[in-house]
Design a protein around this motif. Structure first.
Motif, short mmCIF file in Angstrom:
data_model
loop_
_atom_site.label_atom_id
_atom_site.label_comp_id
_atom_site.label_asym_id
_atom_site.label_seq_id
_atom_site.Cartn_x
_atom_site.Cartn_y
_atom_site.Cartn_z
N ALA A 106 0.83 -1.21 0.00
CA ALA A 106 0.00 0.00 0.00
C ALA A 106 0.85 1.26 0.00
O ALA A 106 0.46 2.28 -0.58
CB ALA A 106 -0.94 0.00 1.21
N LEU A 107 2.03 1.21 0.63
CA LEU A 107 2.88 2.39 0.68
C LEU A 107 3.36 2.81 -0.71
O LEU A 107 3.43 4.00 -1.01
CB LEU A 107 4.09 2.14 1.59
N ILE A 108 3.69 1.84 -1.57
CA ILE A 108 4.10 2.25 -2.91
C ILE A 108 2.89 2.54 -3.80
O ILE A 108 2.98 3.36 -4.70
CB ILE A 108 5.07 1.23 -3.57
N GLU A 109 1.76 1.90 -3.53
CA GLU A 109 0.55 2.24 -4.27
C GLU A 109 0.15 3.70 -4.01
O GLU A 109 -0.35 4.39 -4.91
CB GLU A 109 -0.60 1.32 -3.87
N GLN A 110 0.37 4.15 -2.79
CA GLN A 110 0.01 5.52 -2.40
C GLN A 110 1.11 6.53 -2.70
O GLN A 110 0.95 7.72 -2.44
CB GLN A 110 -0.31 5.55 -0.90
N GLY A 111 2.25 6.06 -3.23
CA GLY A 111 3.35 6.97 -3.51
C GLY A 111 4.12 7.40 -2.29
O GLY A 111 4.82 8.41 -2.31
N ARG A 112 4.04 6.62 -1.20
CA ARG A 112 4.74 6.96 0.03
C ARG A 112 6.06 6.23 0.18
O ARG A 112 6.79 6.43 1.14
CB ARG A 112 3.83 6.68 1.23
N ALA A 113 6.38 5.34 -0.76
CA ALA A 113 7.66 4.65 -0.80
C ALA A 113 7.99 4.38 -2.26
O ALA A 113 7.10 4.40 -3.13
CB ALA A 113 7.63 3.36 0.00
N ASP A 114 9.26 4.12 -2.54
CA ASP A 114 9.69 3.87 -3.91
C ASP A 114 9.59 2.40 -4.28
O ASP A 114 9.14 2.06 -5.38
CB ASP A 114 11.14 4.34 -4.10
N ILE A 115 10.01 1.52 -3.35
CA ILE A 115 10.02 0.09 -3.63
C ILE A 115 9.66 -0.67 -2.35
O ILE A 115 9.73 -0.14 -1.25
CB ILE A 115 11.39 -0.42 -4.16
N ARG A 128 -1.78 -5.55 -10.64
CA ARG A 128 -2.66 -4.55 -11.23
C ARG A 128 -2.28 -3.14 -10.79
O ARG A 128 -2.64 -2.15 -11.45
CB ARG A 128 -4.12 -4.83 -10.84
N ASN A 129 -1.55 -3.03 -9.68
CA ASN A 129 -1.26 -1.72 -9.10
C ASN A 129 0.22 -1.40 -8.95
O ASN A 129 0.58 -0.25 -8.73
CB ASN A 129 -1.93 -1.60 -7.73
N ILE A 130 1.09 -2.42 -9.03
CA ILE A 130 2.52 -2.19 -8.90
C ILE A 130 3.25 -2.98 -9.98
O ILE A 130 2.66 -3.83 -10.65
CB ILE A 130 3.05 -2.61 -7.51
N SER A 131 4.54 -2.69 -10.13
CA SER A 131 5.40 -3.47 -11.03
C SER A 131 6.29 -4.38 -10.20
O SER A 131 6.55 -4.11 -9.02
CB SER A 131 6.26 -2.54 -11.88
N TYR A 132 6.75 -5.46 -10.81
CA TYR A 132 7.64 -6.40 -10.14
C TYR A 132 8.97 -6.49 -10.86
O TYR A 132 9.04 -6.46 -12.10
CB TYR A 132 7.04 -7.81 -10.12
N ALA A 246 9.95 -11.22 -5.41
CA ALA A 246 10.55 -10.15 -6.21
C ALA A 246 10.47 -8.84 -5.47
O ALA A 246 9.87 -8.72 -4.39
CB ALA A 246 9.84 -10.05 -7.56
N ILE A 247 11.09 -7.82 -6.03
CA ILE A 247 11.01 -6.46 -5.50
C ILE A 247 9.84 -5.75 -6.14
O ILE A 247 9.66 -5.80 -7.36
CB ILE A 247 12.33 -5.70 -5.77
N GLY A 248 9.01 -5.13 -5.32
CA GLY A 248 7.88 -4.35 -5.83
C GLY A 248 8.30 -2.92 -6.10
O GLY A 248 8.98 -2.29 -5.29
N VAL A 249 7.89 -2.39 -7.25
CA VAL A 249 8.28 -1.05 -7.68
C VAL A 249 7.03 -0.27 -8.06
O VAL A 249 6.09 -0.82 -8.64
CB VAL A 249 9.25 -1.11 -8.89
N ARG A 250 7.01 1.02 -7.73
CA ARG A 250 5.89 1.87 -8.14
C ARG A 250 5.70 1.79 -9.65
O ARG A 250 6.65 1.78 -10.42
CB ARG A 250 6.17 3.32 -7.74
N ARG A 251 4.45 1.77 -10.07
CA ARG A 251 4.20 1.59 -11.51
C ARG A 251 4.51 2.84 -12.31
O ARG A 251 4.56 2.78 -13.55
CB ARG A 251 2.76 1.14 -11.74
N ASP A 252 4.72 3.99 -11.64
CA ASP A 252 5.10 5.21 -12.36
C ASP A 252 6.61 5.38 -12.41
O ASP A 252 7.10 6.49 -12.66
CB ASP A 252 4.45 6.44 -11.72
N SER A 253 7.36 4.28 -12.19
CA SER A 253 8.82 4.36 -12.13
C SER A 253 9.48 3.32 -13.04
O SER A 253 10.20 2.43 -12.58
CB SER A 253 9.30 4.17 -10.68
N VAL A 260 16.62 -1.62 -11.04
CA VAL A 260 16.55 -2.72 -10.07
C VAL A 260 16.85 -4.05 -10.75
O VAL A 260 17.61 -4.88 -10.23
CB VAL A 260 15.17 -2.75 -9.39
N ASN A 261 16.29 -4.28 -11.93
CA ASN A 261 16.55 -5.52 -12.65
C ASN A 261 18.01 -5.67 -13.03
O ASN A 261 18.60 -6.76 -12.94
CB ASN A 261 15.67 -5.61 -13.89
N LEU A 262 18.63 -4.57 -13.47
CA LEU A 262 20.05 -4.62 -13.82
C LEU A 262 20.89 -4.87 -12.57
O LEU A 262 21.86 -5.64 -12.62
CB LEU A 262 20.47 -3.32 -14.50
#
Length: 286
Positions: A106-115, A128-132, A246-253, A260-262
């Motif tokens: 929820a923190l990255i969905e809300q833009g309160r954390a980066d990953i 549906r809400n974050i990237s992996y 995996a690491i969760g990443v904000r979908r706007d990033s 992160v993948n590299l």
């Protein structure tokens, strides 16, 4: 033997794991306490400008992935977070306010954390809400089952048959991916949620639920730390069901996701570790 191995090819043909549950049935993300903070600007340019990488990680212990105190976090995910921040040339800020995995998401969905770096399972609902990122660990699904209650459920049937049509009480951690998995893979079960893993293990030991559902690393770690549990419980590994971490990443990033993948590739983390490898490397030395 204390446990059995069951193939999913036979086990759950009527409930494919890739089915997306209705939105109304999905677990709701935990809302962290306190007023919402202002959303952070996303992607790498914003991170470099503010000179901090904000990583969401639950406050509980999930060794060997994460644990320790807020001031001195420990584990694979804590080390990875620090190394990612160093690779970006910024300061690491850990937000350990969430009390569940969904709360960290929820923190990255809300833009309160980066990953999110926190033994995060990849699920279609979250995607549906974050990237992996690419997975860095791959575990199997598993059960720890109370022997007496399981014998009553079995009523003379083979263990495999009982698990195939499991209709007993199945315990899961609230706000975890396994709450979602339980409702989709064990459609006849009576799913009960618990706030903490140890609370759920105690319920299995005392016969208050028939079984607990989690990944095979947690079951192996549990039996490694408390071999006496095998007197009252047995383990079952579902060999065709995997839980990819995996690491969760904000979908706007998208640039941060590429970074992160590299990082995972160049640091040798791009080959997912199995439960047996994690046990050999981190638990048997403990």
């Amino acid at each position: 033997m204390h446990g059995i191995m069951i193939s999913r090819r036979v086990l759950f043909l009527a409930a494919p794991v890739l089915a997306i549950p209705p939105v109304a049935a999905a677990a709701q993300p935990e809302q962290p306490d306190g007023p919402p903070a202002a959303p952070l600007a996303g992607d790498i340019d914003a991170i470099l400008a503010r000179q901090t990488l904000v990583v969401a990680m639950p406050g509980f212990q999930s060794f060997p992935f994460f644990g320790g105190s807020n001031d001195k976090p420990q584990g694979i995910d804590a080390d990875t977070s620090q190394q990612l921040a160093a690779a970006l040339g910024v300061k690491l800020v850990l937000d350990r306010s969430p009390t569940t995995f969904d709360g960290a998401v929820a923190l990255i969905e809300q833009g309160r954390a980066d990953i999110v770096v926190a033994k995060l399972s990849r699920t279609l609902g979250r995607a549906r809400n974050i990237s992996y990122s690419r997975p860095y660990a791959q575990l199997s699904h598993a059960l720890i089952i109370n022997r007496v209650r399981f014998a009553i459920l079995a009523d003379g049937r083979q263990p495999e048959d009982v698990v195939r049509s499991f209709d007993g009480e199945l315990g899961v951690i609230a706000g975890s991916s396994f709450e979602y998995y339980a409702r989709n893979n064990f459609t006849k079960a009576k799913v009960r949620t618990f706030l903490a893993w140890q609370e759920l293990v105690t319920a299995v030991r005392d016969g208050h639920v028939d079984a607990a559902y989690r990944d095979d690393l947690e079951i192996k770690r549990l039996l490694h730390e408390d071999p006496s549990l095998t007197i009252v419980a047995r383990s079952v590994t579902l060999t065709d069901l995997t839980d990819t971490i995996a690491i969760g990443v904000r979908r706007d990033s998208p640039h941060l996701l590429e970074f992160v993948n590299l990082f995972l590739e160049l640091s040798g983390r791009d080959k997912p570790m199995t439960a047996d490898e994690l046990v050999d490397r981190y638990l048997r030395k403990a």
